[in-house]
Motif scaffolding. Sequence first.
Motif, PDB file in Angstrom:
ATOM      1  N   ASP A  78       0.856  -1.176   0.000  1.00  0.00           N
ATOM      2  CA  ASP A  78       0.000   0.000   0.000  1.00  0.00           C
ATOM      3  C   ASP A  78       0.896   1.230   0.000  1.00  0.00           C
ATOM      4  OD1 ASP A  78      -2.356  -1.518   0.129  1.00  0.00           O
ATOM      5  OD2 ASP A  78      -2.065  -1.792   2.279  1.00  0.00           O
ATOM      6  N   ARG A 151      -4.690   5.320  11.509  1.00  0.00           N
ATOM      7  CA  ARG A 151      -4.433   3.886  11.262  1.00  0.00           C
ATOM      8  C   ARG A 151      -4.748   3.077  12.510  1.00  0.00           C
ATOM      9  NH1 ARG A 151      -2.490   2.969   6.322  1.00  0.00           N
ATOM     10  NH2 ARG A 151      -2.350   4.941   5.207  1.00  0.00           N
ATOM     11  N   ASP A 152      -4.868   1.763  12.364  1.00  0.00           N
ATOM     12  CA  ASP A 152      -5.399   0.989  13.484  1.00  0.00           C
ATOM     13  C   ASP A 152      -4.388   0.710  14.599  1.00  0.00           C
ATOM     14  OD1 ASP A 152      -4.112  -0.710  11.702  1.00  0.00           O
ATOM     15  OD2 ASP A 152      -5.824  -2.043  11.384  1.00  0.00           O
ATOM     16  N   ASN A 156       1.153  -0.816  12.356  1.00  0.00           N
ATOM     17  CA  ASN A 156       0.638  -0.622  10.995  1.00  0.00           C
ATOM     18  C   ASN A 156       0.700   0.847  10.582  1.00  0.00           C
ATOM     19  OD1 ASN A 156      -0.018  -3.264  10.637  1.00  0.00           O
ATOM     20  ND2 ASN A 156      -2.211  -3.040  11.053  1.00  0.00           N
ATOM     21  N   ARG A 198     -12.013  -3.612  13.445  1.00  0.00           N
ATOM     22  CA  ARG A 198     -10.671  -3.586  14.063  1.00  0.00           C
ATOM     23  C   ARG A 198     -10.515  -4.685  15.111  1.00  0.00           C
ATOM     24  NH1 ARG A 198     -11.141   2.884  14.196  1.00  0.00           N
ATOM     25  NH2 ARG A 198     -10.479   3.219  12.055  1.00  0.00           N
ATOM     26  N   ARG A 201      -9.504  -7.600  13.233  1.00  0.00           N
ATOM     27  CA  ARG A 201      -8.142  -7.407  12.707  1.00  0.00           C
ATOM     28  C   ARG A 201      -7.088  -7.681  13.775  1.00  0.00           C
ATOM     29  NH1 ARG A 201      -7.166  -4.716   7.959  1.00  0.00           N
ATOM     30  NH2 ARG A 201      -5.434  -3.526   8.809  1.00  0.00           N
ATOM     31  N   ARG A 204      -6.604 -11.304  14.186  1.00  0.00           N
ATOM     32  CA  ARG A 204      -5.885 -11.907  13.065  1.00  0.00           C
ATOM     33  C   ARG A 204      -4.386 -11.624  13.161  1.00  0.00           C
ATOM     34  NH1 ARG A 204      -4.897  -9.818   7.727  1.00  0.00           N
ATOM     35  NH2 ARG A 204      -6.461  -8.193   8.023  1.00  0.00           N
ATOM     36  N   PHE A 205      -4.044 -10.379  13.420  1.00  0.00           N
ATOM     37  CA  PHE A 205      -2.616 -10.043  13.498  1.00  0.00           C
ATOM     38  C   PHE A 205      -1.936 -10.775  14.657  1.00  0.00           C
ATOM     39  CE2 PHE A 205      -4.026  -5.912  11.380  1.00  0.00           C
ATOM     40  CZ  PHE A 205      -3.594  -6.312  10.128  1.00  0.00           C
ATOM     41  N   LYS A 208      -1.498 -14.373  13.590  1.00  0.00           N
ATOM     42  CA  LYS A 208      -0.615 -14.535  12.443  1.00  0.00           C
ATOM     43  C   LYS A 208       0.829 -14.185  12.792  1.00  0.00           C
ATOM     44  CE  LYS A 208       0.068 -12.364   7.983  1.00  0.00           C
ATOM     45  NZ  LYS A 208      -0.470 -11.472   6.970  1.00  0.00           N
ATOM     46  N   ARG A 235     -18.394  -6.864   4.431  1.00  0.00           N
ATOM     47  CA  ARG A 235     -17.111  -6.463   5.009  1.00  0.00           C
ATOM     48  C   ARG A 235     -16.636  -7.468   6.054  1.00  0.00           C
ATOM     49  NH1 ARG A 235     -15.203  -1.767   8.319  1.00  0.00           N
ATOM     50  NH2 ARG A 235     -13.019  -2.008   7.792  1.00  0.00           N
ATOM     51  N   LYS A 242      -9.930 -13.176   5.043  1.00  0.00           N
ATOM     52  CA  LYS A 242      -8.516 -12.856   5.301  1.00  0.00           C
ATOM     53  C   LYS A 242      -8.004 -13.691   6.470  1.00  0.00           C
ATOM     54  CE  LYS A 242      -7.934  -8.050   3.870  1.00  0.00           C
ATOM     55  NZ  LYS A 242      -7.531  -6.722   4.356  1.00  0.00           N
TER      56      LYS A 242
HETATM   57  P1  ATP Z   1      -2.346  -7.598   5.608  1.00  0.00           P
HETATM   58  O1  ATP Z   1      -1.040  -8.250   5.806  1.00  0.00           O
HETATM   59  O2  ATP Z   1      -3.463  -8.439   6.036  1.00  0.00           O
HETATM   60  O3  ATP Z   1      -2.561  -6.984   4.257  1.00  0.00           O
HETATM   61  P2  ATP Z   1      -2.426  -4.880   6.427  1.00  0.00           P
HETATM   62  O4  ATP Z   1      -2.043  -4.224   7.715  1.00  0.00           O
HETATM   63  O5  ATP Z   1      -1.666  -4.470   5.225  1.00  0.00           O
HETATM   64  O6  ATP Z   1      -2.339  -6.405   6.678  1.00  0.00           O
HETATM   65  P3  ATP Z   1      -4.723  -3.955   5.033  1.00  0.00           P
HETATM   66  O7  ATP Z   1      -6.134  -4.317   5.216  1.00  0.00           O
HETATM   67  O8  ATP Z   1      -4.051  -4.240   3.751  1.00  0.00           O
HETATM   68  O9  ATP Z   1      -3.954  -4.646   6.234  1.00  0.00           O
HETATM   69  O10 ATP Z   1      -4.615  -2.406   5.367  1.00  0.00           O
HETATM   70  C1  ATP Z   1      -3.478  -1.615   5.074  1.00  0.00           C
HETATM   71  C2  ATP Z   1      -3.277  -0.572   6.170  1.00  0.00           C
HETATM   72  O11 ATP Z   1      -4.410   0.291   6.239  1.00  0.00           O
HETATM   73  C3  ATP Z   1      -3.139  -1.148   7.573  1.00  0.00           C
HETATM   74  O12 ATP Z   1      -1.818  -1.528   7.841  1.00  0.00           O
HETATM   75  C4  ATP Z   1      -3.579   0.024   8.425  1.00  0.00           C
HETATM   76  O13 ATP Z   1      -2.564   0.989   8.536  1.00  0.00           O
HETATM   77  C5  ATP Z   1      -4.690   0.628   7.590  1.00  0.00           C
HETATM   78  N1  ATP Z   1      -5.999   0.038   7.932  1.00  0.00           N
HETATM   79  C6  ATP Z   1      -6.614  -1.000   7.350  1.00  0.00           C
HETATM   80  N2  ATP Z   1      -7.797  -1.252   7.898  1.00  0.00           N
HETATM   81  C7  ATP Z   1      -7.964  -0.339   8.866  1.00  0.00           C
HETATM   82  C8  ATP Z   1      -8.996  -0.062   9.786  1.00  0.00           C
HETATM   83  N3  ATP Z   1     -10.089  -0.811   9.826  1.00  0.00           N
HETATM   84  N4  ATP Z   1      -8.815   0.975  10.626  1.00  0.00           N
HETATM   85  C9  ATP Z   1      -7.703   1.742  10.588  1.00  0.00           C
HETATM   86  N5  ATP Z   1      -6.703   1.521   9.743  1.00  0.00           N
HETATM   87  C10 ATP Z   1      -6.806   0.511   8.884  1.00  0.00           C
END
Ligand code: ATP
Length: 470
Positions: A78, A151-152, A156, A198, A201, A204-205, A208, A235, A242
Amino acid sequence: MIKKLIRKILGTKDKTAKARDTNTPVILGPDAHGIDPKLLSSNAVRVTSTLQEAGFEAFVVGGAVRDLLLGVKPKDFDIATNATPEQVRKLFRRAFIIGKRFQIVHVMFGQDLLEVTTFRGTTLDNAPKDDHGRVLRDNTFGSQAEDAVRRDFTINAMYYNPANQQVLDYHGGIEDIRAKTLRIIGQPEARYREDPVRMLRVVRFAAKLKFTIEPVTAAPIPVMASLIDNVPPARVFDEMLKLLMSGHALACLQQLRKEGLHHGLLPLLDVVLEQPLGFKFVTLALDSTDSRIAAGKTVSPGFLFASLLWHQVLEKWTAYRAAGEQTIPALHLAADDVLDSQTEKLALQRKIGTDMRDIWSMQPRFERRTGKSPYKLLEHLRFRAGYDFLLLRCASGEIDAELGEWWTAFYEGDEATREDLIATAGQSSSATGGAASKRKRAPRRGGRSKGPAEAAEGGAPGTGGNGGGE
Ligand code: ATP
Ligand code: MG
């Protein structure tokens, strides 16, 4: 000063945000962060450099930076930028603005897709929300520091600039990565209310990455879990998928249970985590899914969901047959019931539902081992998935291992072997068991498997299905 006083009175200000200035990032150079630039995709670098050459800021962000810091090759990249979606779109030949809740740009290079997001602002006060406080739409742009706050989790919320190889860390993500800690940014209750997904999420993290959920982040989850009910099913389904395809499905589901997230939430999870009979089957299915992902093989969501819900189907199938339905129609009725009850909450996509039904309805056909039937089944478009499913049933002890062994020999055998197998199947008195053989059928030439052989838990030795279809 006043803020400090208010915090003291409310006793809120958490241990989550340590006293740190979240407007200014900690900047780490390559020696400090140790990211191996070889783990970066060339397309990610292409996108950041194109944006930077056009005068914008651009960074790899989110999960990709987290994975790079952990020394893992990210599965996708991303990008975050201060360019607006429209400005991004104009810079690339194949770029599309998508999304309602958040507008983002998909930049494509061949099969490779990169998500480019514009830095988000923090002001959610005016953003439209549902009755429970969930943010429905929000396209206000902001600074990078504001984007980080949105961000969450701290791990991340880091930004990596491939051009100078610097990592920008606003919320102590580096420390948390080193301590293997998952910490939500801001006040946990507020963040889960804004977006209940969240909670899924973080689970999952944790599973994982084998990280610990920091106590303040974990505490509200069992209390707030029911907010997930108000999230659009599609959603929740995406997030579940995932979770199940993370390569750590089993660990994820165990963690969900631990955090109190499965109960009454998703009918699927209730079924999966609380069915004593199907537990062995589900464990085997998830285990083989995880192994397939570890081996870089594909996993079909249809196969996965068919496995997760199989014992629910079995139960209903038995009930319909007990009520006088014939074997095959009873199986279809059971499949309808299960798919209907799950579709409502989970928004199972039509294609996945069709795959599940195919896999289930093939099962009684495996018991017909005479005449042309086995050859016909072999030609079924989804034979491989159905066969893998059969092997799982054998391995879990639901049915006699002999049936799986017979099909393996038939599948792998040459013409003469197959003829032999069909001839011997006629004489075999194997109880291929399961619900399917309970009903007495019209006698067929060469006889057939017989007897109820009720799900003999733990009976048969495993034949090692690979669980994913091909
Ligand atoms: P993955 O390895 O599963 O792709 P990821 O952290 O990259 O994990 P994504 O869903 O691809 O997850 O989201 C990319 C980024 O966007 C996250 O790392 C986080 O910073 C932000 N993000 C995603 N979903 C949320 C959310 N629900 N609330 C806040 N931030 C989010
Ligand atoms: Mg990602």
